[in-house]
Design an enzyme around this catalytic site. Structure first.
Site, PDB file in Angstrom:
ATOM      1  N   GLY A 137       0.878  -1.324   0.078  1.00 39.31           N
ATOM      2  CA  GLY A 137       0.098   0.065  -0.015  1.00 39.31           C
ATOM      3  C   GLY A 137       0.867   1.303  -0.063  1.00 39.31           C
ATOM      4  O   GLY A 137       1.979   1.245  -0.311  1.00 39.31           O
ATOM      5  N   PHE A 138       0.375   2.502   0.124  1.00 42.94           N
ATOM      6  CA  PHE A 138       0.844   3.794   0.168  1.00 42.94           C
ATOM      7  C   PHE A 138       1.985   3.787   1.147  1.00 42.94           C
ATOM      8  O   PHE A 138       3.310   3.832   0.791  1.00 42.94           O
ATOM      9  CB  PHE A 138      -0.124   4.997   0.408  1.00 42.94           C
ATOM     10  CG  PHE A 138       0.503   6.021   0.832  1.00 42.94           C
ATOM     11  CD1 PHE A 138       1.540   6.637  -0.012  1.00 42.94           C
ATOM     12  CD2 PHE A 138      -0.113   6.751   1.963  1.00 42.94           C
ATOM     13  CE1 PHE A 138       2.145   7.891   0.433  1.00 42.94           C
ATOM     14  CE2 PHE A 138       0.530   7.892   2.284  1.00 42.94           C
ATOM     15  CZ  PHE A 138       1.569   8.574   1.649  1.00 42.94           C
ATOM     16  N   TYR A 175     -14.094   1.588  10.447  1.00 44.93           N
ATOM     17  CA  TYR A 175     -12.751   1.964  10.409  1.00 44.93           C
ATOM     18  C   TYR A 175     -12.312   2.228  11.860  1.00 44.93           C
ATOM     19  O   TYR A 175     -11.532   1.734  12.294  1.00 44.93           O
ATOM     20  CB  TYR A 175     -12.750   2.935   9.569  1.00 44.93           C
ATOM     21  CG  TYR A 175     -10.878   3.202   9.351  1.00 44.93           C
ATOM     22  CD1 TYR A 175      -9.912   2.380   8.816  1.00 44.93           C
ATOM     23  CD2 TYR A 175     -10.518   4.671   9.643  1.00 44.93           C
ATOM     24  CE1 TYR A 175      -8.654   2.674   8.990  1.00 44.93           C
ATOM     25  CE2 TYR A 175      -9.048   5.030   9.532  1.00 44.93           C
ATOM     26  CZ  TYR A 175      -8.239   3.848   9.017  1.00 44.93           C
ATOM     27  OH  TYR A 175      -6.863   4.358   8.993  1.00 44.93           O
ATOM     28  N   LYS A 219     -10.118  -0.105  14.483  1.00 43.79           N
ATOM     29  CA  LYS A 219      -8.618   0.356  15.000  1.00 43.79           C
ATOM     30  C   LYS A 219      -8.886   0.495  16.511  1.00 43.79           C
ATOM     31  O   LYS A 219      -7.850   0.012  17.080  1.00 43.79           O
ATOM     32  CB  LYS A 219      -8.358   1.667  14.488  1.00 43.79           C
ATOM     33  CG  LYS A 219      -8.142   1.710  12.778  1.00 43.79           C
ATOM     34  CD  LYS A 219      -6.938   0.879  12.567  1.00 43.79           C
ATOM     35  CE  LYS A 219      -6.466   0.965  11.036  1.00 43.79           C
ATOM     36  NZ  LYS A 219      -5.167   0.115  10.859  1.00 43.79           N
ATOM     37  N   THR A 261      -1.714  11.261   6.520  1.00 42.88           N
ATOM     38  CA  THR A 261      -0.004  11.078   5.851  1.00 42.88           C
ATOM     39  C   THR A 261      -0.476  11.314   4.284  1.00 42.88           C
ATOM     40  O   THR A 261      -1.117  10.713   3.824  1.00 42.88           O
ATOM     41  CB  THR A 261       0.588  10.032   6.390  1.00 42.88           C
ATOM     42  OG1 THR A 261       0.670  10.183   7.624  1.00 42.88           O
ATOM     43  CG2 THR A 261       1.916  10.191   5.682  1.00 42.88           C
ATOM     44  N   ARG A 302      -8.921  10.200  -0.818  1.00 41.90           N
ATOM     45  CA  ARG A 302      -8.394  10.904   0.518  1.00 41.90           C
ATOM     46  C   ARG A 302      -8.217  12.410  -0.045  1.00 41.90           C
ATOM     47  O   ARG A 302      -8.184  12.472  -1.103  1.00 41.90           O
ATOM     48  CB  ARG A 302      -7.102  10.243   0.881  1.00 41.90           C
ATOM     49  CG  ARG A 302      -7.485   8.847   1.846  1.00 41.90           C
ATOM     50  CD  ARG A 302      -6.365   8.469   2.594  1.00 41.90           C
ATOM     51  NE  ARG A 302      -5.725   7.451   1.787  1.00 41.90           N
ATOM     52  CZ  ARG A 302      -4.770   6.507   2.374  1.00 41.90           C
ATOM     53  NH1 ARG A 302      -4.491   6.464   3.404  1.00 41.90           N
ATOM     54  NH2 ARG A 302      -4.276   5.788   1.489  1.00 41.90           N
TER      55      ARG A 302
HETATM   56  P1  NAD Z   1      -3.481   1.810   1.774  1.00 41.99           P
HETATM   57  O1  NAD Z   1      -4.893   1.219   1.384  1.00 41.99           O
HETATM   58  O2  NAD Z   1      -2.715   2.298   0.484  1.00 41.99           O
HETATM   59  O3  NAD Z   1      -2.601   0.323   2.161  1.00 41.99           O
HETATM   60  C1  NAD Z   1      -2.923  -0.735   2.899  1.00 41.99           C
HETATM   61  C2  NAD Z   1      -2.549  -2.027   2.298  1.00 41.99           C
HETATM   62  O4  NAD Z   1      -3.092  -3.117   3.065  1.00 41.99           O
HETATM   63  C3  NAD Z   1      -2.957  -2.277   0.777  1.00 41.99           C
HETATM   64  O5  NAD Z   1      -2.019  -2.690  -0.031  1.00 41.99           O
HETATM   65  C4  NAD Z   1      -3.985  -3.550   0.941  1.00 41.99           C
HETATM   66  O6  NAD Z   1      -4.168  -4.095  -0.338  1.00 41.99           O
HETATM   67  C5  NAD Z   1      -3.682  -4.265   2.159  1.00 41.99           C
HETATM   68  N1  NAD Z   1      -4.621  -4.853   2.784  1.00 41.99           N
HETATM   69  C6  NAD Z   1      -5.892  -4.355   3.127  1.00 41.99           C
HETATM   70  N2  NAD Z   1      -6.624  -5.332   3.635  1.00 41.99           N
HETATM   71  C7  NAD Z   1      -5.970  -6.505   3.630  1.00 41.99           C
HETATM   72  C8  NAD Z   1      -6.258  -7.879   4.009  1.00 41.99           C
HETATM   73  N3  NAD Z   1      -7.266  -8.231   4.708  1.00 41.99           N
HETATM   74  N4  NAD Z   1      -5.000  -8.722   3.676  1.00 41.99           N
HETATM   75  C9  NAD Z   1      -3.903  -8.279   3.096  1.00 41.99           C
HETATM   76  N5  NAD Z   1      -3.618  -6.899   2.709  1.00 41.99           N
HETATM   77  C10 NAD Z   1      -4.483  -6.278   3.050  1.00 41.99           C
HETATM   78  O7  NAD Z   1      -3.312   2.398   3.021  1.00 41.99           O
HETATM   79  P2  NAD Z   1      -2.127   3.334   3.713  1.00 41.99           P
HETATM   80  O8  NAD Z   1      -2.504   4.641   3.658  1.00 41.99           O
HETATM   81  O9  NAD Z   1      -0.986   2.753   3.234  1.00 41.99           O
HETATM   82  O10 NAD Z   1      -2.566   2.847   5.211  1.00 41.99           O
HETATM   83  C11 NAD Z   1      -1.696   1.694   5.797  1.00 41.99           C
HETATM   84  C12 NAD Z   1      -1.934   1.689   7.447  1.00 41.99           C
HETATM   85  O11 NAD Z   1      -1.834   2.914   8.163  1.00 41.99           O
HETATM   86  C13 NAD Z   1      -3.363   1.182   7.440  1.00 41.99           C
HETATM   87  O12 NAD Z   1      -3.717   0.474   8.577  1.00 41.99           O
HETATM   88  C14 NAD Z   1      -4.076   2.693   7.879  1.00 41.99           C
HETATM   89  O13 NAD Z   1      -5.315   2.460   8.865  1.00 41.99           O
HETATM   90  C15 NAD Z   1      -2.990   3.498   8.728  1.00 41.99           C
HETATM   91  N6  NAD Z   1      -2.918   4.626   8.566  1.00 41.99           N
HETATM   92  C16 NAD Z   1      -2.854   5.421   7.625  1.00 41.99           C
HETATM   93  C17 NAD Z   1      -3.010   6.917   7.344  1.00 41.99           C
HETATM   94  C18 NAD Z   1      -2.734   7.735   6.202  1.00 41.99           C
HETATM   95  O14 NAD Z   1      -2.680   9.060   6.459  1.00 41.99           O
HETATM   96  N7  NAD Z   1      -2.057   7.229   5.281  1.00 41.99           N
HETATM   97  C19 NAD Z   1      -3.555   7.600   8.669  1.00 41.99           C
HETATM   98  C20 NAD Z   1      -4.035   6.836   9.760  1.00 41.99           C
HETATM   99  C21 NAD Z   1      -3.760   5.366   9.775  1.00 41.99           C
END
Ligand code: NAD
Length: 314
Positions: free
Chosen positions: A13-14, A148, A152, A178, A189
């Site tokens: 993911g990101f 969500y 969490k 982020t 987002r």
């Molecule tokens: P994203 O959606 O880009 O990445 C999430 C990744 O998890 C994806 O690659 C997705 O395919 C994988 N995924 C989801 N469910 C899955 C499952 N059941 N099995 C296997 N893989 C699975 O999101 P992100 O922004 O990279 O967020 C990553 C983490 O950070 C998340 O837990 C998110 O809640 C947390 N977070 C992110 C932010 C932000 O601003 N980016 C803020 C708060 C929390």
């Protein structure tokens, strides 16, 4: 401190892609566990050339194992953008519950440090400002976003129980908004949406009046904080975010400035349970991890705009 072999769930993911790249840069072996449900195999294409990178396509809602030694588990797998978690509400709750359970079980079996990604959304629509880790939050448990937020919150409770009852070296980070290169332009987002609209010359859609605030952290800062937490023995929860608080309207204006776009701003209906204010107190992260963000919103937006047309890992 270098980890020998790290498992990153949600590593495609990101945030995960940036974290995997940084761990590889530091000399670790990295096992990415992801089923690409909110990402794309193309995200890790550049990492696959590295012999220390291993991709395991697996759904963390189901039990999973990683053979061999592991000294760090970073649990990021969870749908994170509103478009994604509103589209798969039950699986979002299952990722927070079973996904976190399986990540903690892996850490228990391997005797590894585990860091679980929580979110500022555990504070809901906060009644305290800025948000400190001691604040319990103001969450609507049955609103659309609750899938969500409550996933969490449950993940935090489970992580704490594994630490207290089973002795797992677990830590929790509460990540605030982020942004940076590698976000899907259509992930719903705020920053990638504004950027996509600005680059296409379309109006930037601001929900409600736009005077609600957000605090935006550049991805490089966040990754540094996450790895500082991993290298520590802190239980958390620790807030990771940028305390520079700006209104949503200001973010839209800054994206227009960063891209040199001629787009206008259009106000649309407010979102349900949209928090009014969002700003981290990062005193704990600074004191315990020696961490604070270094990239200004202006520089971060410019970097993201410059890189938006190029792949993340060249
Ligand atoms: P994203 O959606 O880009 O990445 C999430 C990744 O998890 C994806 O690659 C997705 O395919 C994988 N995924 C989801 N469910 C899955 C499952 N059941 N099995 C296997 N893989 C699975 O999101 P992100 O922004 O990279 O967020 C990553 C983490 O950070 C998340 O837990 C998110 O809640 C947390 N977070 C992110 C932010 C932000 O601003 N980016 C803020 C708060 C929390």
């Amino acid at each position: 401190m270098t980890f020998e072999r790290a498992v990153v769930t949600g590593g495609a993911g990101f945030l995960g892609t940036h974290v995997c790249a940084e761990l590889l840069r530091c000399g670790s072996h990295v096992v990415c566990v992801d089923d690409f449900r909110t990402s794309d195999a193309g995200n890790v294409r550049g990492l696959l050339d590295n012999p220390r990178f291993e991709m395991r396509v697996a759904d963390v809602i189901e039990p999973f194992d990683v053979p061999g030694t592991v000294d760090l588990v970073l649990h990021l797998a969870c749908p994170a953008s509103p478009v994604d978690y509103l589209g798969m509400p039950v699986d979002t709750l299952r990722a927070g519950a079973f996904g976190t359970l399986h990540a903690l079980e892996l850490a228990l079996r391997k005797n590894a440090r585990v860091v679980v990604a929580s979110t500022s959304e555990v504070y809901g629509d906060p009644l305290q400002h800025p948000q400190r880790e001691t604040y319990w939050g103001n969450v609507n448990p049955i609103g659309p976003r609750s899938v969500y937020d409550e996933a969490k919150r449950f993940g935090e409770a489970l992580t704490t129980a594994y630490r207290r009852e089973r002795g797992v070296q677990a830590g929790i980070v509460r990540i605030f908004n982020t942004y940076g290169p590698g976000m899907r332009p259509d992930d719903g987002r705020m920053v990638p949406t504004f950027l996509r609209q600005a680059l296409a010359g379309e109006p930037l859609t601001v929900h409600g009046t736009g005077d609600q605030t957000r605090s935006l952290c550049y991805v490089d800062d966040l990754v540094r904080g996450l790895l500082a937490m991993a290298r520590s023995t802190e239980p958390g929860p620790v807030n990771l975010g940028n305390p520079e608080e700006v209104t949503v309207l200001e973010v839209a204006e800054r994206v227009i400035a960063a891209t040199g776009s001629r787009s206008a701003i259009r106000h649309v209906a407010p979102m349900a349970d949209d928090p009014r204010r969002r700003c981290p107190d990062i005193g704990l992260a600074t004191k315990r991890l020696g961490w604070w963000p270094e990239v200004s919103l202006r520089d971060g937006l410019r970097a993201m705009a410059d890189r938006s047309a190029r792949p993340l890992v060249d």
